[in-house]
Design an enzyme around this catalytic site. Structure first.
Site, short mmCIF file in Angstrom:
data_model
loop_
_atom_site.label_atom_id
_atom_site.label_comp_id
_atom_site.label_asym_id
_atom_site.label_seq_id
_atom_site.Cartn_x
_atom_site.Cartn_y
_atom_site.Cartn_z
CE LYS A 12 -0.36 2.15 3.32
NZ LYS A 12 -0.29 2.77 4.64
N GLY A 96 2.20 -3.52 5.06
CA GLY A 96 2.45 -4.94 4.83
C GLY A 96 1.58 -5.86 5.66
CG ASP A 123 -2.86 1.50 6.75
OD1 ASP A 123 -3.46 2.57 6.54
OD2 ASP A 123 -1.63 1.43 6.95
#
Length: 266
Positions: A12, A96, A123
């Site tokens: 991301k 991650g 996230d």
């Protein structure tokens, strides 16, 4: 499910990250344009209940119930045996662990809902879609965005940048958001717009890990049209007009201790 299912957890990248406020409970409010790269971790999911981690960045990844993959599958009530091939550095500001957890949920066909996903991390909701999006609030407001294809280089210098310490060093949490997003007819228009935006965590991260400045300088010297830190760092990205140009730049930036990877963003 008798055979292993295989999936991909893309990196991301926060193309922008505007910190727009702080709630009474301490959570920061964000307005971020997020894209995903064609580089990331690999997962294999099969019947069972265990986690094995391999790959170049396997060291330091927990395999017990503190791992986000195991937490996500437990939250969905679907424990599985998972093999994670860790190809992304961590922690690195490129989501991650969150992307790994989201990929595991996609593989088992589970989506516990935004409120539950936020218990795993800010996230995780945006990583569930694994496509470009605008992320707002504490991470729960995710709106898909169509972006022109971008080509870039991701660089992580192997520096530790604790997220909490970065937020604590911010001069102010009350910054302007994006307002209405424009239409970008091509990558040049998008890059020009991005150049006028910010990552509000970059300055405090530089105070904690000055070596990030070396990465940003190297990206610019290699010809990046834009160089910026992603997330809370220490990974930075640069943008180039083509994949070939990005790959050439990545080769020129290779050095000991740095993870350097050309990519395309979607």
């Amino acid at each position: 499910m008798s055979e292993a299912l295989r999936g991909f957890a893309p990196a991301k990248v926060n193309l922008t990250l505007h910190v727009t406020g702080r709630r009474a409970d301490g959570y920061h409010l964000l307005d971020s344009l997020v894209a995903f790269a064609d580089v990331g971790d690999g997962l294999s999911v099969s019947p069972g209940d265990a986690l094995r981690v391999t790959g170049p960045f396997a060291a330091g990844v927990p395999t017990d119930d503190t791992n986000l993959i195991r937490r996500a599958l437990a939250l969905a009530g679907q424990p599985r045996a998972v093999t994670l091939t860790k190809a992304l550095p961590h922690p690195a500001g490129i989501g991650g662990g969150s992307s790994d957890a989201a990929a595991a949920l996609r593989l088992v066909g589970a989506d516990p809902g935004v409120a539950a996903l936020l218990t795993l991390g800010a996230d995780v909701p945006v990583c569930m879609g694994a496509r470009a999006a605008r992320m707002r609030g504490i991470g729960g407001a995710v709106d898909p965005v169509t972006l022109p294809r971008l080509h870039g280089v991701l660089v992580n210098p192997g520096l530790a940048v604790p997220t909490g310490a970065v937020f604590a060093r911010m001069a102010t949490a009350d910054n302007a958001g994006h307002g209405d997003l424009p239409h970008w007819p091509d990558a040049t228009a998008l890059t020009d717009w991005l150049s006028a935006q910010r990552n509000d965590l970059e300055t405090p991260a530089l105070a904690i890990a000055p070596g990030i400045a070396d990465v940003l300088s190297a990206l610019r010297q290699a010809g990046a049209s834009l160089a910026r830190m992603s997330g809370s760092g220490a990974t930075c990205f640069g943008l180039w007009p083509s994949r070939i140009a990005a790959e050439d730049a990545a080769q020129s930036m290779a050095r000991g201790g740095w993870w350097v990877q050309a990519c395309s963003l979607f």
